[in-house]
Design a protein around this motif. Structure first.
Motif, PDB file in Angstrom:
ATOM      1  N   VAL A  89      34.025 -55.709 -33.917  1.00  0.00           N
ATOM      2  CA  VAL A  89      32.682 -55.371 -34.409  1.00  0.00           C
ATOM      3  C   VAL A  89      32.705 -54.021 -35.115  1.00  0.00           C
ATOM      4  O   VAL A  89      32.141 -53.860 -36.213  1.00  0.00           O
ATOM      5  N   MET A  90      33.373 -53.041 -34.520  1.00  0.00           N
ATOM      6  CA  MET A  90      33.410 -51.698 -35.099  1.00  0.00           C
ATOM      7  C   MET A  90      34.168 -51.675 -36.422  1.00  0.00           C
ATOM      8  O   MET A  90      33.749 -51.010 -37.377  1.00  0.00           O
ATOM      9  N   ASN A  91      35.287 -52.384 -36.488  1.00  0.00           N
ATOM     10  CA  ASN A  91      36.098 -52.369 -37.704  1.00  0.00           C
ATOM     11  C   ASN A  91      35.442 -53.130 -38.849  1.00  0.00           C
ATOM     12  O   ASN A  91      35.369 -52.629 -39.972  1.00  0.00           O
ATOM     13  N   LEU A 104      27.712 -45.746 -29.945  1.00  0.00           N
ATOM     14  CA  LEU A 104      27.397 -46.500 -28.732  1.00  0.00           C
ATOM     15  C   LEU A 104      28.468 -47.555 -28.466  1.00  0.00           C
ATOM     16  O   LEU A 104      28.880 -47.762 -27.314  1.00  0.00           O
ATOM     17  N   CYS A 105      28.935 -48.218 -29.516  1.00  0.00           N
ATOM     18  CA  CYS A 105      30.009 -49.216 -29.371  1.00  0.00           C
ATOM     19  C   CYS A 105      31.283 -48.568 -28.846  1.00  0.00           C
ATOM     20  O   CYS A 105      31.979 -49.133 -27.994  1.00  0.00           O
ATOM     21  N   PHE A 106      31.589 -47.379 -29.346  1.00  0.00           N
ATOM     22  CA  PHE A 106      32.798 -46.682 -28.901  1.00  0.00           C
ATOM     23  C   PHE A 106      32.725 -46.350 -27.412  1.00  0.00           C
ATOM     24  O   PHE A 106      33.680 -46.590 -26.659  1.00  0.00           O
ATOM     25  N   TYR A 107      31.606 -45.809 -26.980  1.00  0.00           N
ATOM     26  CA  TYR A 107      31.481 -45.445 -25.564  1.00  0.00           C
ATOM     27  C   TYR A 107      31.380 -46.690 -24.679  1.00  0.00           C
ATOM     28  O   TYR A 107      31.859 -46.691 -23.538  1.00  0.00           O
ATOM     29  N   GLY A 108      30.779 -47.759 -25.210  1.00  0.00           N
ATOM     30  CA  GLY A 108      30.768 -49.019 -24.471  1.00  0.00           C
ATOM     31  C   GLY A 108      32.179 -49.560 -24.311  1.00  0.00           C
ATOM     32  O   GLY A 108      32.555 -50.069 -23.241  1.00  0.00           O
ATOM     33  N   PHE A 109      32.978 -49.430 -25.377  1.00  0.00           N
ATOM     34  CA  PHE A 109      34.384 -49.841 -25.330  1.00  0.00           C
ATOM     35  C   PHE A 109      35.134 -49.054 -24.268  1.00  0.00           C
ATOM     36  O   PHE A 109      35.887 -49.613 -23.465  1.00  0.00           O
ATOM     37  N   ALA A 110      34.939 -47.728 -24.243  1.00  0.00           N
ATOM     38  CA  ALA A 110      35.626 -46.876 -23.270  1.00  0.00           C
ATOM     39  C   ALA A 110      35.224 -47.230 -21.841  1.00  0.00           C
ATOM     40  O   ALA A 110      36.060 -47.229 -20.925  1.00  0.00           O
ATOM     41  N   ALA A 111      33.937 -47.545 -21.644  1.00  0.00           N
ATOM     42  CA  ALA A 111      33.458 -47.905 -20.315  1.00  0.00           C
ATOM     43  C   ALA A 111      34.073 -49.225 -19.840  1.00  0.00           C
ATOM     44  O   ALA A 111      34.518 -49.351 -18.687  1.00  0.00           O
ATOM     45  N   LEU A 112      34.120 -50.207 -20.712  1.00  0.00           N
ATOM     46  CA  LEU A 112      34.704 -51.508 -20.357  1.00  0.00           C
ATOM     47  C   LEU A 112      36.202 -51.386 -20.100  1.00  0.00           C
ATOM     48  O   LEU A 112      36.753 -52.072 -19.227  1.00  0.00           O
ATOM     49  N   MET A 113      36.869 -50.516 -20.841  1.00  0.00           N
ATOM     50  CA  MET A 113      38.279 -50.268 -20.587  1.00  0.00           C
ATOM     51  C   MET A 113      38.470 -49.673 -19.197  1.00  0.00           C
ATOM     52  O   MET A 113      39.460 -49.963 -18.505  1.00  0.00           O
ATOM     53  N   GLY A 114      37.517 -48.872 -18.760  1.00  0.00           N
ATOM     54  CA  GLY A 114      37.585 -48.305 -17.414  1.00  0.00           C
ATOM     55  C   GLY A 114      37.535 -49.385 -16.354  1.00  0.00           C
ATOM     56  O   GLY A 114      38.266 -49.336 -15.358  1.00  0.00           O
ATOM     57  N   SER A 216      30.497 -37.048 -47.535  1.00  0.00           N
ATOM     58  CA  SER A 216      29.903 -38.368 -47.751  1.00  0.00           C
ATOM     59  C   SER A 216      29.123 -38.819 -46.525  1.00  0.00           C
ATOM     60  O   SER A 216      29.213 -38.226 -45.442  1.00  0.00           O
ATOM     61  N   ASP A 217      28.357 -39.906 -46.672  1.00  0.00           N
ATOM     62  CA  ASP A 217      27.536 -40.386 -45.558  1.00  0.00           C
ATOM     63  C   ASP A 217      28.341 -41.182 -44.532  1.00  0.00           C
ATOM     64  O   ASP A 217      27.799 -41.588 -43.504  1.00  0.00           O
ATOM     65  N   ILE A 218      29.628 -41.432 -44.804  1.00  0.00           N
ATOM     66  CA  ILE A 218      30.441 -42.159 -43.825  1.00  0.00           C
ATOM     67  C   ILE A 218      31.378 -41.219 -43.065  1.00  0.00           C
ATOM     68  O   ILE A 218      32.202 -41.672 -42.265  1.00  0.00           O
ATOM     69  N   MET A 219      31.233 -39.926 -43.262  1.00  0.00           N
ATOM     70  CA  MET A 219      32.128 -38.973 -42.620  1.00  0.00           C
ATOM     71  C   MET A 219      32.024 -39.053 -41.101  1.00  0.00           C
ATOM     72  O   MET A 219      33.036 -39.044 -40.395  1.00  0.00           O
ATOM     73  N   GLY A 220      30.793 -39.137 -40.588  1.00  0.00           N
ATOM     74  CA  GLY A 220      30.599 -39.234 -39.145  1.00  0.00           C
ATOM     75  C   GLY A 220      31.185 -40.518 -38.590  1.00  0.00           C
ATOM     76  O   GLY A 220      31.797 -40.520 -37.510  1.00  0.00           O
ATOM     77  N   LYS A 221      31.014 -41.620 -39.310  1.00  0.00           N
ATOM     78  CA  LYS A 221      31.561 -42.903 -38.867  1.00  0.00           C
ATOM     79  C   LYS A 221      33.086 -42.863 -38.856  1.00  0.00           C
ATOM     80  O   LYS A 221      33.726 -43.404 -37.951  1.00  0.00           O
ATOM     81  N   THR A 222      33.646 -42.206 -39.868  1.00  0.00           N
ATOM     82  CA  THR A 222      35.099 -42.104 -39.946  1.00  0.00           C
ATOM     83  C   THR A 222      35.664 -41.329 -38.763  1.00  0.00           C
ATOM     84  O   THR A 222      36.725 -41.662 -38.239  1.00  0.00           O
ATOM     85  N   ALA A 223      34.942 -40.300 -38.330  1.00  0.00           N
ATOM     86  CA  ALA A 223      35.383 -39.526 -37.167  1.00  0.00           C
ATOM     87  C   ALA A 223      35.401 -40.397 -35.914  1.00  0.00           C
ATOM     88  O   ALA A 223      36.324 -40.307 -35.090  1.00  0.00           O
ATOM     89  N   ILE A 224      34.407 -41.251 -35.753  1.00  0.00           N
ATOM     90  CA  ILE A 224      34.345 -42.133 -34.585  1.00  0.00           C
ATOM     91  C   ILE A 224      35.485 -43.139 -34.621  1.00  0.00           C
ATOM     92  O   ILE A 224      36.150 -43.387 -33.599  1.00  0.00           O
ATOM     93  N   MET A 225      35.730 -43.732 -35.795  1.00  0.00           N
ATOM     94  CA  MET A 225      36.819 -44.699 -35.909  1.00  0.00           C
ATOM     95  C   MET A 225      38.177 -44.023 -35.717  1.00  0.00           C
ATOM     96  O   MET A 225      39.103 -44.609 -35.143  1.00  0.00           O
ATOM     97  N   GLY A 226      38.292 -42.789 -36.165  1.00  0.00           N
ATOM     98  CA  GLY A 226      39.522 -42.042 -35.930  1.00  0.00           C
ATOM     99  C   GLY A 226      39.729 -41.779 -34.452  1.00  0.00           C
ATOM    100  O   GLY A 226      40.852 -41.858 -33.935  1.00  0.00           O
ATOM    101  N   ALA A 227      38.640 -41.454 -33.752  1.00  0.00           N
ATOM    102  CA  ALA A 227      38.722 -41.238 -32.305  1.00  0.00           C
ATOM    103  C   ALA A 227      39.162 -42.510 -31.589  1.00  0.00           C
ATOM    104  O   ALA A 227      39.933 -42.463 -30.624  1.00  0.00           O
TER     105      ALA A 227
END
Length: 249
Positions: A89-91, A104-114, A216-227
């Motif tokens: 979904v994120m990609n 929210l998807c990233f933190y949900g992913f981290a929680a489910l991995m836990g 750009s307006d995707i800079m924040g999104k890119t940081a999340i995907m990089g994380a």
């Protein structure tokens, strides 16, 4: 286990790597990547520990089989498979999702991995888990620093590592049936080496990517995907090291 790379930015290089005007923005960008990644790792660890040490929660996701082994319940399977769905979904939805939704998807992913990793606290001793975590953290810091500071172009190495990762997945699938101890040891060693290389490669890739998305307006999104990418590298290296270094209960 995966290393997600946005194909739009593969092999991207900045026009001028030494441009002083970008330094402050680059540091802030990379810091946000590391902050997201570190928060995700800590969330995964905290939830894994909580589930493993709360019998009622553990029973929701895992059940003891007749042979004494612990296996996932239906909800356990959902928790184990959902992270893969969130990665997809994120990609594929990066451009359509808002930054807050992607976060929210990233933190949900981290929680489910836990939840899915909670059994490591049952299989391995707490001391060996802590030791492996600190070894992984130290290795990650050194490798990421190398990827950030080196002047060497690691893009060719990245292609080699991705091919190695595919071979590693095939070997892991084969050993699921063969149950070979020597093969598993080889898989663990190669897995550590592959993800060590990917940490350096992805750090450099994210640094170079900044010069393409800054402002750009995707800079924040890119940081999340990089994380997400660095998180996956960290967690996979940790798991392979734990298989080698961990003392079982």
């Amino acid at each position: 286990m995966a290393n997600q790379v946005d194909p739009r930015f593969a092999g991207v290089r900045p026009a001028d790597d030494a441009t002083a005007g970008f330094d402050a923005g680059l540091r802030a960008y990379m810091l946000s990547v590391y902050n997201y990644m570190a928060t995700g790792v800590l969330m995964t660890g905290a939830i894994a520990y909580l589930v493993a040490n709360t019998p009622a929660l553990l029973a929701v996701f895992f059940a003891v089989k007749a042979n004494g082994a612990m296996g996932p319940t239906i909800l356990g399977w959902v928790a184990m498979l959902s992270p893969l769905a969130l990665i997809l979904v994120m990609n594929f939805g990066m451009n359509k999702l808002s930054e807050s939704t992607l976060k929210l998807c990233f933190y949900g992913f981290a929680a489910l991995m836990g939840v899915s990793m909670s059994t490591i606290f049952i299989v391995y001793t707490g001391a060996s888990i802590a030791q492996t975590f600190f070894v992984t953290a130290a290795a990650f810091a050194g490798l990421s620093l190398y990827g950030y500071t080196t002047k060497r172009d690691l893009s060719a190495m990245g292609k080699f590592l991705v091919m190695g990762l595919i071979g590693l997945i095939v070997a892991m699938f084969a050993n699921f049936f063969f149950k070979s101890g020597p093969l598993q040891l080889g898989i663990n060693i190669i897995g550590v080496l592959i993800f060590a290389g990917l940490i350096a490669y992805d750090t450099q890739r994210l640094k170079n990517l900044y010069f393409q998305v800054q402002g750009s307006d995707i800079m924040g999104k890119t940081a999340i995907m990089g994380a997400l990418t660095l998180y996956l590298n960290f967690i996979n290296m940790f798991q392979f090291l734990l298989h080698m270094m961990g003392n079982r209960n």
